[in-house]
Design a protein around this motif. Sequence first.
Motif, mmCIF file in Angstrom:
data_model
loop_
_atom_site.group_PDB
_atom_site.id
_atom_site.type_symbol
_atom_site.label_atom_id
_atom_site.label_comp_id
_atom_site.label_asym_id
_atom_site.label_seq_id
_atom_site.Cartn_x
_atom_site.Cartn_y
_atom_site.Cartn_z
ATOM 1 N N ALA A 191 -55.487 3.198 48.289
ATOM 2 C CA ALA A 191 -55.357 2.936 49.727
ATOM 3 C C ALA A 191 -54.579 1.649 49.968
ATOM 4 C CB ALA A 191 -56.730 2.852 50.372
ATOM 5 N N GLY A 192 -54.782 0.653 49.119
ATOM 6 C CA GLY A 192 -54.027 -0.586 49.192
ATOM 7 C C GLY A 192 -53.050 -0.654 48.035
ATOM 8 N N ARG A 193 -51.780 -0.863 48.339
ATOM 9 C CA ARG A 193 -50.781 -0.915 47.275
ATOM 10 C C ARG A 193 -49.650 -1.842 47.693
ATOM 11 N NH1 ARG A 193 -48.247 5.264 47.735
ATOM 12 N NH2 ARG A 193 -47.415 5.040 49.860
ATOM 13 N N PHE A 194 -48.966 -2.395 46.696
ATOM 14 C CA PHE A 194 -47.841 -3.278 46.943
ATOM 15 C C PHE A 194 -46.593 -2.451 47.234
ATOM 16 C CE2 PHE A 194 -50.396 -5.786 43.756
ATOM 17 C CZ PHE A 194 -50.950 -6.637 44.692
ATOM 18 N N ARG A 195 -45.739 -3.017 48.106
ATOM 19 C CA ARG A 195 -44.499 -2.350 48.479
ATOM 20 C C ARG A 195 -43.340 -3.353 48.456
ATOM 21 N NH1 ARG A 195 -44.672 2.349 51.164
ATOM 22 N NH2 ARG A 195 -42.533 2.411 50.361
ATOM 23 N N SER A 196 -42.134 -2.833 48.381
ATOM 24 C CA SER A 196 -40.950 -3.685 48.494
ATOM 25 C C SER A 196 -40.864 -4.266 49.905
ATOM 26 C CB SER A 196 -39.690 -2.882 48.176
ATOM 27 O OG SER A 196 -39.560 -2.664 46.789
ATOM 28 N N LEU A 197 -40.145 -5.373 50.025
ATOM 29 C CA LEU A 197 -40.077 -6.062 51.309
ATOM 30 C C LEU A 197 -39.548 -5.145 52.408
ATOM 31 C CD1 LEU A 197 -38.823 -9.652 50.403
ATOM 32 C CD2 LEU A 197 -41.138 -8.854 50.876
ATOM 33 N N GLY A 198 -40.280 -5.104 53.509
ATOM 34 C CA GLY A 198 -39.901 -4.281 54.641
ATOM 35 C C GLY A 198 -40.485 -2.894 54.619
ATOM 36 N N LEU A 201 -39.226 -14.265 46.432
ATOM 37 C CA LEU A 201 -39.577 -12.861 46.266
ATOM 38 C C LEU A 201 -40.377 -12.674 44.983
ATOM 39 C CD1 LEU A 201 -39.233 -9.734 46.823
ATOM 40 C CD2 LEU A 201 -37.226 -9.884 45.337
ATOM 41 N N GLU A 202 -41.570 -12.068 45.107
ATOM 42 C CA GLU A 202 -42.226 -11.497 43.931
ATOM 43 C C GLU A 202 -42.215 -9.994 44.139
ATOM 44 O OE1 GLU A 202 -46.099 -11.798 41.045
ATOM 45 O OE2 GLU A 202 -46.408 -12.097 43.186
ATOM 46 N N TRP A 203 -41.439 -9.313 43.329
ATOM 47 C CA TRP A 203 -41.299 -7.875 43.525
ATOM 48 C C TRP A 203 -42.364 -7.122 42.733
ATOM 49 C CZ3 TRP A 203 -40.975 -3.724 40.407
ATOM 50 C CH2 TRP A 203 -40.755 -2.491 41.053
ATOM 51 N N GLU A 204 -43.143 -6.324 43.446
ATOM 52 C CA GLU A 204 -44.060 -5.358 42.845
ATOM 53 C C GLU A 204 -44.160 -4.212 43.849
ATOM 54 O OE1 GLU A 204 -47.673 -7.538 42.172
ATOM 55 O OE2 GLU A 204 -47.051 -8.202 40.183
ATOM 56 N N CYS A 205 -43.771 -3.036 43.451
ATOM 57 C CA CYS A 205 -43.821 -1.892 44.355
ATOM 58 C C CYS A 205 -44.218 -0.658 43.563
ATOM 59 C CB CYS A 205 -42.467 -1.669 45.038
ATOM 60 S SG CYS A 205 -42.472 -0.329 46.252
ATOM 61 N N ALA A 206 -45.093 0.149 44.150
ATOM 62 C CA ALA A 206 -45.570 1.357 43.484
ATOM 63 C C ALA A 206 -44.538 2.475 43.511
ATOM 64 C CB ALA A 206 -46.863 1.829 44.155
ATOM 65 N N LEU A 207 -43.488 2.334 44.324
ATOM 66 C CA LEU A 207 -42.565 3.448 44.526
ATOM 67 C C LEU A 207 -41.116 3.114 44.190
ATOM 68 C CD1 LEU A 207 -43.966 4.703 47.956
ATOM 69 C CD2 LEU A 207 -44.438 5.662 45.693
ATOM 70 N N LYS A 208 -40.629 1.987 44.623
ATOM 71 C CA LYS A 208 -39.189 1.708 44.573
ATOM 72 C C LYS A 208 -38.771 1.092 43.242
ATOM 73 C CE LYS A 208 -37.227 0.738 48.424
ATOM 74 N NZ LYS A 208 -36.886 0.088 49.710
ATOM 75 N N HIS A 209 -37.531 1.358 42.826
ATOM 76 C CA HIS A 209 -36.989 0.776 41.600
ATOM 77 C C HIS A 209 -36.851 -0.733 41.776
ATOM 78 C CE1 HIS A 209 -34.155 -0.127 38.349
ATOM 79 N NE2 HIS A 209 -34.532 1.027 37.804
ATOM 80 N N PRO A 210 -37.169 -1.512 40.738
ATOM 81 C CA PRO A 210 -37.136 -2.974 40.893
ATOM 82 C C PRO A 210 -35.779 -3.534 41.270
ATOM 83 C CG PRO A 210 -37.450 -2.322 38.590
ATOM 84 C CD PRO A 210 -37.673 -1.113 39.420
ATOM 85 N N GLU A 211 -34.707 -2.973 40.739
ATOM 86 C CA GLU A 211 -33.387 -3.520 41.072
ATOM 87 C C GLU A 211 -33.028 -3.247 42.527
ATOM 88 O OE1 GLU A 211 -30.224 -2.994 38.154
ATOM 89 O OE2 GLU A 211 -31.752 -2.510 36.655
ATOM 90 N N ALA A 212 -33.487 -2.130 43.059
ATOM 91 C CA ALA A 212 -33.286 -1.868 44.488
ATOM 92 C C ALA A 212 -34.090 -2.854 45.323
ATOM 93 C CB ALA A 212 -33.677 -0.429 44.820
ATOM 94 N N GLY A 213 -35.332 -3.115 44.901
ATOM 95 C CA GLY A 213 -36.152 -4.080 45.620
ATOM 96 C C GLY A 213 -35.568 -5.475 45.591
ATOM 97 N N ALA A 214 -35.001 -5.861 44.442
ATOM 98 C CA ALA A 214 -34.389 -7.187 44.333
ATOM 99 C C ALA A 214 -33.162 -7.292 45.223
ATOM 100 C CB ALA A 214 -34.013 -7.470 42.882
ATOM 101 N N ALA A 215 -32.351 -6.232 45.255
ATOM 102 C CA ALA A 215 -31.134 -6.258 46.078
ATOM 103 C C ALA A 215 -31.471 -6.353 47.554
ATOM 104 C CB ALA A 215 -30.303 -5.002 45.802
ATOM 105 N N GLU A 216 -32.541 -5.702 47.973
ATOM 106 C CA GLU A 216 -32.946 -5.758 49.380
ATOM 107 C C GLU A 216 -33.672 -7.048 49.724
ATOM 108 O OE1 GLU A 216 -33.713 -0.905 49.650
ATOM 109 O OE2 GLU A 216 -35.396 -2.314 49.721
#
Length: 365
Positions: free
Chosen positions: A268-275, A299-314
Amino acid sequence: MRTIKGPGIFLAQFAGDAPPFNTLESIADWAAALGYKGIQIPSWDARLFDLEKAAESQIYCDEIRGMLADKGLAITELSTHLQGQLVAVHPAYDAQFDAFAAPHVRGDPRVRQAWAVDQLKKAAVASRRLGLTTHASFSGALAWPYFYPWPQRPAGLVEDAFDELARRWRPILDHFDANGVDIAYEIHPGEDLHDGITFEMFLDRVGNHPRANILYDPSHFVLQQLDYLAFIDIYHPRIKAFHVKDAEFRPNGRSGVYGGYQPWVERAGRFRSLGDGQIDFGQIFAKMAAYDFSGWAVLEWECALKHPEAGAAEGAPFIARHIIPVTDHAFDDFAAGGADRALNARLMGIAERALRTQPVAQSIS
Protein backbone atom coordinates in the motif's frame (compact mmCIF):
# COMPACT_ATOMS: atom_id res chain seq x y z
CA MET A 1 16.83 33.72 3.64
CA ARG A 2 19.09 31.60 1.46
CA THR A 3 18.33 29.69 -1.71
CA ILE A 4 18.55 25.90 -1.44
CA LYS A 5 21.46 24.42 -3.35
CA GLY A 6 20.80 21.85 -6.03
CA PRO A 7 19.89 19.74 -7.74
CA GLY A 8 22.04 17.06 -6.15
CA ILE A 9 21.94 13.27 -6.50
CA PHE A 10 22.79 10.43 -4.09
CA LEU A 11 25.01 8.01 -5.98
CA ALA A 12 24.37 4.87 -3.88
CA GLN A 13 21.48 3.54 -5.97
CA PHE A 14 23.34 4.10 -9.26
CA ALA A 15 26.86 2.82 -8.59
CA GLY A 16 27.69 -0.41 -10.40
CA ASP A 17 30.39 -2.43 -12.10
CA ALA A 18 29.65 -1.20 -15.63
CA PRO A 19 30.54 2.23 -17.06
CA PRO A 20 29.65 4.99 -16.44
CA PHE A 21 28.67 3.91 -12.95
CA ASN A 22 31.90 2.23 -11.83
CA THR A 23 34.22 5.19 -11.13
CA LEU A 24 33.67 8.56 -9.49
CA GLU A 25 34.90 10.46 -12.52
CA SER A 26 32.66 8.67 -15.02
CA ILE A 27 29.55 8.73 -12.82
CA ALA A 28 30.23 12.44 -12.21
CA ASP A 29 30.24 13.03 -15.98
CA TRP A 30 26.91 11.20 -16.20
CA ALA A 31 25.36 13.23 -13.35
CA ALA A 32 26.61 16.56 -14.70
CA ALA A 33 25.22 15.78 -18.15
CA LEU A 34 21.79 15.29 -16.57
CA GLY A 35 21.93 18.74 -14.97
CA TYR A 36 22.99 17.88 -11.41
CA LYS A 37 25.17 20.34 -9.53
CA GLY A 38 26.06 18.19 -6.54
CA ILE A 39 26.69 14.55 -5.66
CA GLN A 40 26.23 12.77 -2.34
CA ILE A 41 28.90 10.09 -2.12
CA PRO A 42 28.41 6.69 -0.42
CA SER A 43 31.64 6.34 1.54
CA TRP A 44 31.46 2.55 1.65
CA ASP A 45 31.66 2.07 -2.12
CA ALA A 46 35.34 1.63 -3.01
CA ARG A 47 34.55 1.92 -6.70
CA LEU A 48 33.78 5.59 -6.11
CA PHE A 49 35.61 6.67 -2.97
CA ASP A 50 38.45 5.64 -0.64
CA LEU A 51 37.37 6.66 2.86
CA GLU A 52 40.63 5.57 4.50
CA LYS A 53 42.66 7.65 2.07
CA ALA A 54 40.34 10.65 2.39
CA ALA A 55 40.76 10.61 6.17
CA GLU A 56 44.54 10.57 5.84
CA SER A 57 45.32 12.68 2.76
CA GLN A 58 44.41 16.29 2.11
CA ILE A 59 45.96 15.90 -1.35
CA TYR A 60 43.50 13.11 -2.21
CA CYS A 61 40.56 15.22 -1.03
CA ASP A 62 41.75 18.27 -2.95
CA GLU A 63 42.15 16.18 -6.10
CA ILE A 64 38.57 14.89 -5.81
CA ARG A 65 37.18 18.37 -5.24
CA GLY A 66 39.16 19.76 -8.15
CA MET A 67 38.11 16.99 -10.52
CA LEU A 68 34.44 17.49 -9.63
CA ALA A 69 34.70 21.28 -9.84
CA ASP A 70 36.03 20.95 -13.38
CA LYS A 71 32.75 19.22 -14.22
CA GLY A 72 30.63 21.86 -12.47
CA LEU A 73 29.94 19.60 -9.47
CA ALA A 74 30.33 19.84 -5.72
CA ILE A 75 30.08 17.20 -3.00
CA THR A 76 26.87 17.72 -1.04
CA GLU A 77 27.71 15.27 1.77
CA LEU A 78 29.49 12.01 2.40
CA SER A 79 27.20 9.18 3.50
CA THR A 80 27.82 6.41 6.04
CA HIS A 81 24.33 4.93 6.02
CA LEU A 82 25.63 1.36 6.05
CA GLN A 83 28.33 1.97 8.66
CA GLY A 84 25.95 3.99 10.84
CA GLN A 85 23.50 1.09 10.77
CA LEU A 86 26.23 -1.11 12.25
CA VAL A 87 26.82 1.13 15.26
CA ALA A 88 23.76 -0.53 16.80
CA VAL A 89 22.40 -3.85 15.53
CA HIS A 90 19.82 -5.96 17.33
CA PRO A 91 20.84 -9.65 17.33
CA ALA A 92 17.76 -10.50 15.25
CA TYR A 93 19.36 -8.63 12.33
CA ASP A 94 22.96 -9.78 12.72
CA ALA A 95 22.97 -12.04 9.67
CA GLN A 96 21.16 -9.55 7.44
CA PHE A 97 23.37 -6.59 8.30
CA ASP A 98 26.65 -8.49 8.38
CA ALA A 99 27.09 -7.90 4.64
CA PHE A 100 27.21 -4.15 5.30
CA ALA A 101 30.61 -4.57 6.95
CA ALA A 102 34.09 -5.19 5.58
CA PRO A 103 34.71 -8.93 5.10
CA HIS A 104 37.36 -9.14 7.84
CA VAL A 105 34.91 -8.08 10.61
CA ARG A 106 31.89 -10.13 9.60
CA GLY A 107 30.58 -12.73 12.00
CA ASP A 108 31.73 -10.90 15.15
CA PRO A 109 29.24 -8.22 16.26
CA ARG A 110 31.65 -6.56 18.70
CA VAL A 111 34.47 -6.27 16.19
CA ARG A 112 32.01 -5.16 13.52
CA GLN A 113 30.67 -2.40 15.77
CA ALA A 114 34.18 -1.14 16.56
CA TRP A 115 34.92 -1.08 12.83
CA ALA A 116 31.72 0.91 12.18
CA VAL A 117 32.59 3.48 14.85
CA ASP A 118 36.05 3.88 13.32
CA GLN A 119 34.46 4.35 9.90
CA LEU A 120 32.26 7.15 11.26
CA LYS A 121 35.23 8.87 12.83
CA LYS A 122 37.18 8.64 9.59
CA ALA A 123 34.18 10.11 7.78
CA ALA A 124 34.23 13.10 10.13
CA VAL A 125 37.86 13.82 9.26
CA ALA A 126 37.29 13.19 5.54
CA SER A 127 34.31 15.55 5.57
CA ARG A 128 36.43 18.29 7.12
CA ARG A 129 39.19 17.74 4.57
CA LEU A 130 36.61 18.02 1.79
CA GLY A 131 35.26 21.29 3.19
CA LEU A 132 31.90 19.76 4.14
CA THR A 133 29.85 20.74 7.18
CA THR A 134 27.15 18.04 7.10
CA HIS A 135 27.30 14.25 6.99
CA ALA A 136 24.48 11.76 6.23
CA SER A 137 24.02 8.54 8.22
CA PHE A 138 21.69 6.10 9.96
CA SER A 139 21.41 5.67 13.74
CA GLY A 140 21.14 1.90 13.84
CA ALA A 141 18.59 0.21 16.08
CA LEU A 142 18.40 -1.82 19.28
CA ALA A 143 14.66 -1.41 19.99
CA TRP A 144 13.19 -1.73 16.48
CA PRO A 145 11.99 -5.36 16.82
CA TYR A 146 9.73 -4.13 19.62
CA PHE A 147 8.17 -1.16 17.79
CA TYR A 148 4.69 -2.70 18.04
CA PRO A 149 3.69 -3.14 21.70
CA TRP A 150 2.65 -6.79 21.45
CA PRO A 151 3.62 -8.83 23.31
CA GLN A 152 3.72 -6.23 26.02
CA ARG A 153 7.23 -4.85 26.35
CA PRO A 154 9.04 -5.32 29.66
CA ALA A 155 9.12 -2.10 31.65
CA GLY A 156 12.11 0.07 30.74
CA LEU A 157 13.12 -1.90 27.62
CA VAL A 158 12.86 1.05 25.22
CA GLU A 159 14.44 3.44 27.69
CA ASP A 160 17.40 1.10 28.19
CA ALA A 161 17.78 0.69 24.42
CA PHE A 162 17.92 4.45 23.88
CA ASP A 163 20.33 4.89 26.78
CA GLU A 164 22.67 2.40 25.09
CA LEU A 165 22.19 3.98 21.66
CA ALA A 166 23.15 7.38 23.07
CA ARG A 167 26.14 5.88 24.89
CA ARG A 168 27.46 4.50 21.60
CA TRP A 169 26.87 7.67 19.59
CA ARG A 170 28.01 10.33 22.07
CA PRO A 171 31.77 9.90 21.43
CA ILE A 172 31.12 9.83 17.67
CA LEU A 173 29.15 13.06 17.92
CA ASP A 174 31.98 14.61 19.94
CA HIS A 175 34.44 13.58 17.22
CA PHE A 176 32.27 15.19 14.56
CA ASP A 177 32.06 18.30 16.70
CA ALA A 178 35.85 18.48 16.89
CA ASN A 179 35.89 18.42 13.08
CA GLY A 180 33.14 21.01 12.66
CA VAL A 181 30.66 18.64 10.99
CA ASP A 182 27.00 17.86 11.74
CA ILE A 183 25.62 14.32 11.60
CA ALA A 184 22.26 14.30 9.83
CA TYR A 185 20.45 11.10 10.79
CA GLU A 186 18.00 9.92 8.16
CA ILE A 187 14.73 9.44 10.03
CA HIS A 188 13.83 6.03 8.66
CA PRO A 189 11.85 2.87 9.51
CA GLY A 190 14.18 0.16 10.74
CA GLU A 191 16.20 2.75 12.69
CA ASP A 192 15.55 3.60 16.30
CA LEU A 193 15.31 7.21 15.06
CA HIS A 194 12.27 6.74 12.83
CA ASP A 195 10.02 9.69 13.75
CA GLY A 196 9.99 12.89 15.75
CA ILE A 197 9.34 11.28 19.12
CA THR A 198 12.25 8.86 18.79
CA PHE A 199 14.57 11.64 17.61
CA GLU A 200 13.62 13.65 20.70
CA MET A 201 14.27 10.63 22.95
CA PHE A 202 17.74 10.28 21.47
CA LEU A 203 18.46 14.03 21.51
CA ASP A 204 17.57 14.21 25.20
CA ARG A 205 19.98 11.37 25.99
CA VAL A 206 22.90 12.96 24.13
CA GLY A 207 22.36 16.22 25.98
CA ASN A 208 20.88 18.09 23.00
CA HIS A 209 24.21 17.63 21.27
CA PRO A 210 24.62 20.37 18.64
CA ARG A 211 25.90 17.86 16.06
CA ALA A 212 22.90 15.52 16.37
CA ASN A 213 20.68 16.58 13.48
CA ILE A 214 18.25 15.33 10.83
CA LEU A 215 18.29 14.22 7.23
CA TYR A 216 14.74 15.01 6.11
CA ASP A 217 13.18 12.53 3.67
CA PRO A 218 9.39 12.94 3.35
CA SER A 219 8.88 9.57 1.65
CA HIS A 220 9.44 7.70 4.92
CA PHE A 221 6.81 9.84 6.62
CA VAL A 222 4.20 9.15 3.94
CA LEU A 223 4.69 5.42 4.41
CA GLN A 224 4.11 5.69 8.17
CA GLN A 225 1.38 8.35 7.80
CA LEU A 226 3.20 11.11 9.66
CA ASP A 227 2.55 14.76 8.76
CA TYR A 228 5.68 15.54 6.75
CA LEU A 229 4.94 19.28 6.51
CA ALA A 230 4.32 19.74 10.23
CA PHE A 231 7.57 17.85 10.84
CA ILE A 232 9.46 20.70 9.15
CA ASP A 233 7.66 23.27 11.32
CA ILE A 234 8.70 21.40 14.47
CA TYR A 235 12.23 20.29 13.64
CA HIS A 236 13.54 22.78 11.09
CA PRO A 237 16.37 24.00 13.38
CA ARG A 238 17.78 20.46 13.30
CA ILE A 239 17.21 19.69 9.61
CA LYS A 240 20.64 19.83 7.98
CA ALA A 241 20.20 17.53 4.94
CA PHE A 242 17.35 16.83 2.52
CA HIS A 243 16.59 13.78 0.38
CA VAL A 244 14.06 14.58 -2.32
CA LYS A 245 12.20 11.28 -2.69
CA ASP A 246 8.58 10.65 -3.62
CA ALA A 247 6.17 8.04 -2.28
CA GLU A 248 2.51 7.08 -2.28
CA PHE A 249 0.22 5.43 0.26
CA ARG A 250 -2.89 3.73 -1.10
CA PRO A 251 -4.40 1.52 1.61
CA ASN A 252 -7.12 -0.94 0.77
CA GLY A 253 -9.29 -3.54 2.46
CA ARG A 254 -6.45 -6.03 2.50
CA SER A 255 -3.27 -4.07 3.31
CA GLY A 256 -2.14 -0.87 5.01
CA VAL A 257 0.93 0.57 6.74
CA TYR A 258 2.49 -2.82 7.55
CA GLY A 259 2.29 -4.03 3.96
CA GLY A 260 1.28 -7.65 4.49
CA TYR A 261 4.86 -8.87 3.88
CA GLN A 262 4.35 -8.05 0.22
CA PRO A 263 7.04 -6.98 -2.28
CA TRP A 264 7.39 -3.26 -2.93
CA VAL A 265 5.21 -3.22 -6.04
CA GLU A 266 2.28 -4.71 -4.10
CA ARG A 267 2.53 -2.70 -0.90
CA ALA A 268 0.00 0.00 0.00
CA GLY A 269 2.94 2.31 0.70
CA ARG A 270 5.72 2.37 -1.87
CA PHE A 271 8.43 4.68 -3.14
CA ARG A 272 8.02 6.39 -6.51
CA SER A 273 10.10 8.53 -8.84
CA LEU A 274 9.78 12.27 -8.40
CA GLY A 275 6.40 13.53 -9.54
CA ASP A 276 4.83 10.08 -9.68
CA GLY A 277 3.85 9.94 -5.99
CA GLN A 278 1.68 11.96 -3.63
CA ILE A 279 4.15 14.28 -1.89
CA ASP A 280 3.52 18.01 -2.09
CA PHE A 281 7.04 19.18 -2.91
CA GLY A 282 5.85 22.70 -3.63
CA GLN A 283 4.94 23.12 0.03
CA ILE A 284 8.09 21.37 1.22
CA PHE A 285 10.39 23.64 -0.78
CA ALA A 286 8.39 26.69 0.35
CA LYS A 287 8.84 25.72 4.00
CA MET A 288 12.52 25.00 3.51
CA ALA A 289 12.97 28.44 1.96
CA ALA A 290 10.96 30.16 4.69
CA TYR A 291 13.01 28.45 7.41
CA ASP A 292 16.27 29.39 5.67
CA PHE A 293 17.51 25.88 4.92
CA SER A 294 20.91 26.42 3.36
CA GLY A 295 21.81 22.86 2.39
CA TRP A 296 21.31 20.75 -0.73
CA ALA A 297 18.19 19.26 -2.29
CA VAL A 298 19.46 15.77 -3.16
CA LEU A 299 17.58 13.20 -5.21
CA GLU A 300 17.49 9.77 -3.62
CA TRP A 301 16.01 7.57 -6.28
CA GLU A 302 14.00 4.52 -5.22
CA CYS A 303 10.97 3.50 -7.25
CA ALA A 304 9.05 0.23 -7.43
CA LEU A 305 8.19 0.75 -11.10
CA LYS A 306 10.43 3.10 -13.08
CA HIS A 307 13.93 2.42 -14.43
CA PRO A 308 16.58 4.21 -12.34
CA GLU A 309 18.16 6.05 -15.26
CA ALA A 310 14.77 7.42 -16.27
CA GLY A 311 14.18 8.53 -12.69
CA ALA A 312 17.58 10.22 -12.56
CA ALA A 313 16.98 12.04 -15.85
CA GLU A 314 13.64 13.35 -14.62
CA GLY A 315 14.93 14.19 -11.15
CA ALA A 316 17.28 17.06 -11.96
CA PRO A 317 14.73 19.27 -13.78
CA PHE A 318 12.07 18.37 -11.18
CA ILE A 319 14.25 19.60 -8.33
CA ALA A 320 15.39 22.66 -10.30
CA ARG A 321 11.75 23.66 -10.89
CA HIS A 322 10.99 23.46 -7.18
CA ILE A 323 13.97 25.40 -5.85
CA ILE A 324 12.79 28.86 -4.86
CA PRO A 325 15.28 31.69 -5.56
CA VAL A 326 14.58 33.57 -2.36
CA THR A 327 13.92 37.28 -2.31
CA ASP A 328 16.10 39.80 -0.51
CA HIS A 329 13.24 42.23 0.12
CA ALA A 330 9.49 42.22 0.76
CA PHE A 331 7.17 42.34 -2.26
CA ASP A 332 5.40 45.45 -0.89
CA ASP A 333 8.52 47.47 -0.05
CA PHE A 334 7.62 49.87 -2.87
CA ALA A 335 4.75 51.13 -0.69
CA ALA A 336 6.77 51.54 2.50
CA GLY A 337 6.69 54.98 4.02
CA GLY A 338 9.41 54.69 6.64
CA ALA A 339 9.04 55.20 10.37
CA ASP A 340 6.97 58.23 11.33
CA ARG A 341 6.10 58.28 15.04
CA ALA A 342 3.81 61.27 14.73
CA LEU A 343 1.78 59.57 11.96
CA ASN A 344 1.58 56.34 13.94
CA ALA A 345 0.29 58.21 16.95
CA ARG A 346 -2.40 60.00 14.90
CA LEU A 347 -3.51 56.73 13.26
CA MET A 348 -4.01 55.08 16.65
CA GLY A 349 -5.42 58.12 18.42
CA ILE A 350 -2.76 58.12 21.13
CA ALA A 351 -0.25 60.66 22.35
CA GLU A 352 3.00 60.73 20.37
CA ARG A 353 5.03 60.81 23.61
CA ALA A 354 3.74 57.31 24.46
CA LEU A 355 5.50 55.95 21.38
CA ARG A 356 8.75 57.78 21.99
CA THR A 357 9.53 55.56 24.96
CA GLN A 358 9.41 52.41 22.80
CA PRO A 359 12.08 51.35 20.27
CA VAL A 360 11.12 50.85 16.64
CA ALA A 361 10.83 47.12 15.96
CA GLN A 362 12.89 45.77 13.08
CA SER A 363 11.07 44.12 10.18
CA ILE A 364 11.52 40.32 9.84
CA SER A 365 10.89 40.38 6.09
